[in-house]
Write a protein that holds these residues in place. Structure first.
Motif, PDB file in Angstrom:
ATOM      1  N   SER A  39      33.086  30.257  37.534  1.00 26.52           N
ATOM      2  CA  SER A  39      32.195  29.564  38.470  1.00 26.52           C
ATOM      3  C   SER A  39      31.753  30.456  39.627  1.00 26.52           C
ATOM      4  CB  SER A  39      32.919  28.339  39.045  1.00 26.52           C
ATOM      5  OG  SER A  39      33.899  28.769  39.982  1.00 26.52           O
ATOM      6  N   ASP A  40      30.709  30.028  40.322  1.00 25.92           N
ATOM      7  CA  ASP A  40      30.243  30.754  41.516  1.00 25.92           C
ATOM      8  C   ASP A  40      31.267  30.684  42.643  1.00 25.92           C
ATOM      9  OD1 ASP A  40      27.960  31.459  40.201  1.00 25.92           O
ATOM     10  OD2 ASP A  40      26.723  29.867  41.077  1.00 25.92           O
ATOM     11  N   GLU A  41      32.127  29.653  42.618  1.00 23.91           N
ATOM     12  CA  GLU A  41      33.180  29.566  43.646  1.00 23.91           C
ATOM     13  C   GLU A  41      34.124  30.770  43.571  1.00 23.91           C
ATOM     14  OE1 GLU A  41      31.982  26.950  42.095  1.00 23.91           O
ATOM     15  OE2 GLU A  41      31.501  25.523  43.689  1.00 23.91           O
ATOM     16  N   ALA A  42      34.180  31.431  42.430  1.00 27.12           N
ATOM     17  CA  ALA A  42      35.045  32.618  42.258  1.00 27.12           C
ATOM     18  C   ALA A  42      34.240  33.916  42.430  1.00 27.12           C
ATOM     19  CB  ALA A  42      35.709  32.587  40.886  1.00 27.12           C
ATOM     20  N   ARG A  43      33.118  33.841  43.187  1.00 26.28           N
ATOM     21  CA  ARG A  43      32.184  34.972  43.231  1.00 26.28           C
ATOM     22  C   ARG A  43      32.782  36.251  43.799  1.00 26.28           C
ATOM     23  NH1 ARG A  43      28.566  32.713  48.360  1.00 26.28           N
ATOM     24  NH2 ARG A  43      30.224  33.042  49.884  1.00 26.28           N
ATOM     25  N   TYR A  44      33.859  36.146  44.606  1.00 26.09           N
ATOM     26  CA  TYR A  44      34.461  37.341  45.214  1.00 26.09           C
ATOM     27  C   TYR A  44      35.713  37.784  44.466  1.00 26.09           C
ATOM     28  CZ  TYR A  44      35.328  40.598  49.071  1.00 26.09           C
ATOM     29  OH  TYR A  44      35.498  41.730  49.815  1.00 26.09           O
ATOM     30  N   ILE A  45      35.954  37.183  43.324  1.00 23.13           N
ATOM     31  CA  ILE A  45      37.177  37.461  42.562  1.00 23.13           C
ATOM     32  C   ILE A  45      36.829  38.260  41.313  1.00 23.13           C
ATOM     33  CG2 ILE A  45      39.134  36.427  41.342  1.00 23.13           C
ATOM     34  CD1 ILE A  45      38.821  33.971  43.151  1.00 23.13           C
ATOM     35  N   THR A  46      37.334  39.493  41.260  1.00 21.82           N
ATOM     36  CA  THR A  46      37.167  40.298  40.045  1.00 21.82           C
ATOM     37  C   THR A  46      38.339  41.251  39.906  1.00 21.82           C
ATOM     38  OG1 THR A  46      35.549  41.537  38.727  1.00 21.82           O
ATOM     39  CG2 THR A  46      35.778  42.220  41.033  1.00 21.82           C
ATOM     40  N   ALA A  47      38.519  41.756  38.687  1.00 23.32           N
ATOM     41  CA  ALA A  47      39.558  42.750  38.392  1.00 23.32           C
ATOM     42  C   ALA A  47      40.959  42.224  38.696  1.00 23.32           C
ATOM     43  CB  ALA A  47      39.299  44.041  39.160  1.00 23.32           C
ATOM     44  N   THR A  48      41.176  40.944  38.428  1.00 26.47           N
ATOM     45  CA  THR A  48      42.509  40.406  38.675  1.00 26.47           C
ATOM     46  C   THR A  48      42.899  39.388  37.592  1.00 26.47           C
ATOM     47  OG1 THR A  48      43.971  39.605  40.418  1.00 26.47           O
ATOM     48  CG2 THR A  48      41.840  38.517  40.234  1.00 26.47           C
ATOM     49  N   GLU A  49      44.081  38.801  37.802  1.00 25.02           N
ATOM     50  CA  GLU A  49      44.616  37.872  36.802  1.00 25.02           C
ATOM     51  C   GLU A  49      44.960  36.547  37.455  1.00 25.02           C
ATOM     52  OE1 GLU A  49      46.742  40.910  37.216  1.00 25.02           O
ATOM     53  OE2 GLU A  49      45.160  41.912  36.088  1.00 25.02           O
ATOM     54  N   LEU A  50      44.785  35.479  36.710  1.00 20.21           N
ATOM     55  CA  LEU A  50      45.232  34.149  37.139  1.00 20.21           C
ATOM     56  C   LEU A  50      46.296  33.688  36.139  1.00 20.21           C
ATOM     57  CD1 LEU A  50      45.102  31.739  38.955  1.00 20.21           C
ATOM     58  CD2 LEU A  50      42.931  31.092  37.918  1.00 20.21           C
ATOM     59  N   VAL A  51      47.547  33.620  36.628  1.00 21.03           N
ATOM     60  CA  VAL A  51      48.673  33.265  35.757  1.00 21.03           C
ATOM     61  C   VAL A  51      48.835  31.742  35.770  1.00 21.03           C
ATOM     62  CG1 VAL A  51      51.143  33.565  35.335  1.00 21.03           C
ATOM     63  CG2 VAL A  51      49.787  35.476  36.238  1.00 21.03           C
ATOM     64  N   VAL A  52      48.875  31.146  34.589  1.00 20.65           N
ATOM     65  CA  VAL A  52      48.939  29.677  34.444  1.00 20.65           C
ATOM     66  C   VAL A  52      50.222  29.376  33.680  1.00 20.65           C
ATOM     67  CG1 VAL A  52      47.687  27.647  33.586  1.00 20.65           C
ATOM     68  CG2 VAL A  52      46.407  29.669  34.330  1.00 20.65           C
ATOM     69  N   ASP A  53      51.359  29.382  34.397  1.00 17.16           N
ATOM     70  CA  ASP A  53      52.636  29.369  33.658  1.00 17.16           C
ATOM     71  C   ASP A  53      53.701  28.460  34.257  1.00 17.16           C
ATOM     72  OD1 ASP A  53      53.488  30.759  35.906  1.00 17.16           O
ATOM     73  OD2 ASP A  53      54.505  32.330  34.766  1.00 17.16           O
ATOM     74  N   GLY A  54      53.334  27.544  35.160  1.00 13.42           N
ATOM     75  CA  GLY A  54      54.337  26.634  35.717  1.00 13.42           C
ATOM     76  C   GLY A  54      55.496  27.359  36.394  1.00 13.42           C
ATOM     77  N   GLY A  55      55.220  28.536  36.918  1.00 20.62           N
ATOM     78  CA  GLY A  55      56.240  29.282  37.669  1.00 20.62           C
ATOM     79  C   GLY A  55      57.137  30.173  36.823  1.00 20.62           C
TER      80      GLY A  55
END
Ligand SMILES: NC(=O)c1ccc[n+]([C@@H]2O[C@H](COP(=O)([O-])OP(=O)(O)OC[C@H]3O[C@@H](n4cnc5c(N)ncnc54)[C@H](O)[C@@H]3O)[C@@H](O)[C@H]2O)c1
Length: 275
Positions: A251-267
């Motif tokens: 989404s455009d809301e993530a416009r400043y986010i690149t070259a990274t990771e989003l971990v979706v693992d419940g901790g």
């Protein structure tokens, strides 16, 4: 918030191995719910037809797709060309195809090693290879470039003691992280963002259809209970948790986010047993 109106999303592995919701299928539907035109590809015609049906059931008129083997460059090129012929552009690429095979360097055959690298890593390379020039042209024409989301796994970050070993899966999914970061920086001046979603232990149909036999579990129920108990939150995530992370990064809301990771693992990757 998180509108995809006017955007075209190309999603690989848009089917699911069984009934229910795999990560690519959920991402395709969620992107369409937010207004994107979706072009879904999968090697399995039946799985693709089930996703098309899911669009139909929800009244989503945003579906296009075709059979495609994402380990085959010509197949990916043809699918990308068909998507552009149909919709005129590609704003979002989701490289979701992947899967694990068990084995360590001694027990795994060379063939399985190479197949694992192909399905988990070369697939993301080929998606980028054929879509990046299109996003770059869109940017140079004065418009927006695009957002690419690759799907990795915590299976490349933490490893079970006395548990399942998947050396090639770990290596190829770690490769996805480095490939994403490197590609993100290579295209950072061209209006293209590249990020990775890193799912943890998820309850997708894969658990019932493949993992139960692969892991030698007595039953799917037993394996499901074990997987729930292994997560600090006390339960597995599901395909929608992965899909929402993909949607955000697209989404455009993530416009400043690149070259990274989003971990979706419940901790899971941050936790360790009490000592
Ligand atoms: N389910 C989990 O617990 C979990 C955890 C971490 C990461 N992941 C990752 O998430 C992604 C999706 O996982 P899932 O559980 O939804 O899997 P899934 O097997 O349900 O869906 C994958 C889809 O990819 C398709 N596919 C397989 N090979 C293909 C090829 N060569 N070309 C085109 N399509 C192909 C399959 O037909 C299937 O429809 C994978 O990259 C996986 O490694 C899943």
């Amino acid at each position: 918030m998180l509108s995809m109106a006017g955007k075209v999303a190309f999603v690989t592995g848009a089917g699911s191995v069984g009934n229910g919701w795999g990560n690519g299928k959920a991402a395709a539907v969620l992107l369409a719910r937010q207004g994107a035109d979706v072009f879904g590809v999968d090697i399995n015609d039946e799985a693709l037809a089930a996703t098309k049906q899911a669009f139909h059931d929800e009244g989503l008129a945003h579906w296009g797709g075709r059979r495609c083997d994402v380990t085959d460059s010509a197949s990916v090129r043809d699918a990308v060309e068909e998507c552009v012929a149909r919709y005129g552009r590609i704003d979002v690429l989701v490289n979701n195809v992947g899967g694990s095979a068990p084995g360590d360097p001694v027990t795994m055959s060379e063939d399985t090693w190479r197949t694992q690298i192909d399905i988990n890593l070369t697939s993301a390379f080929l998606g980028c290879k054929h879509v990046l020039p299109i996003m770059e042209r869109q940017f140079e024409a004065g418009g927006r470039g695009g957002a690419i989301i690759n799907v990795s796994s915590i299976g490349c970050m933490t490893f079970q003691v006395d548990g399942r070993v998947s050396s090639a899966y770990a290596a190829s999914k770690a490769g996805v992280l480095a490939f994403s970061r490197s590609t993100a920086i290579a295209y950072i001046k061209k209006g293209i963002r590249v990020n990775t979603v890193v799912p943890g232990v998820m309850h997708t149909p894969l658990v019932e259809y493949r993992l139960t036999s692969q892991l030698g579990a007595a039953s799917a129920e037993e394996l499901i209970a074990r997987r729930h108990a292994s997560v600090p939150m006390g339960r597995m995530g599901d395909a929608w948790d992965v899909a929402h992370a993909i949607l955000f990064l697209a989404s455009d809301e993530a416009r400043y986010i690149t070259a990274t990771e989003l971990v979706v693992d419940g901790g899971m990757t941050a936790a360790r047993p009490a000592s």
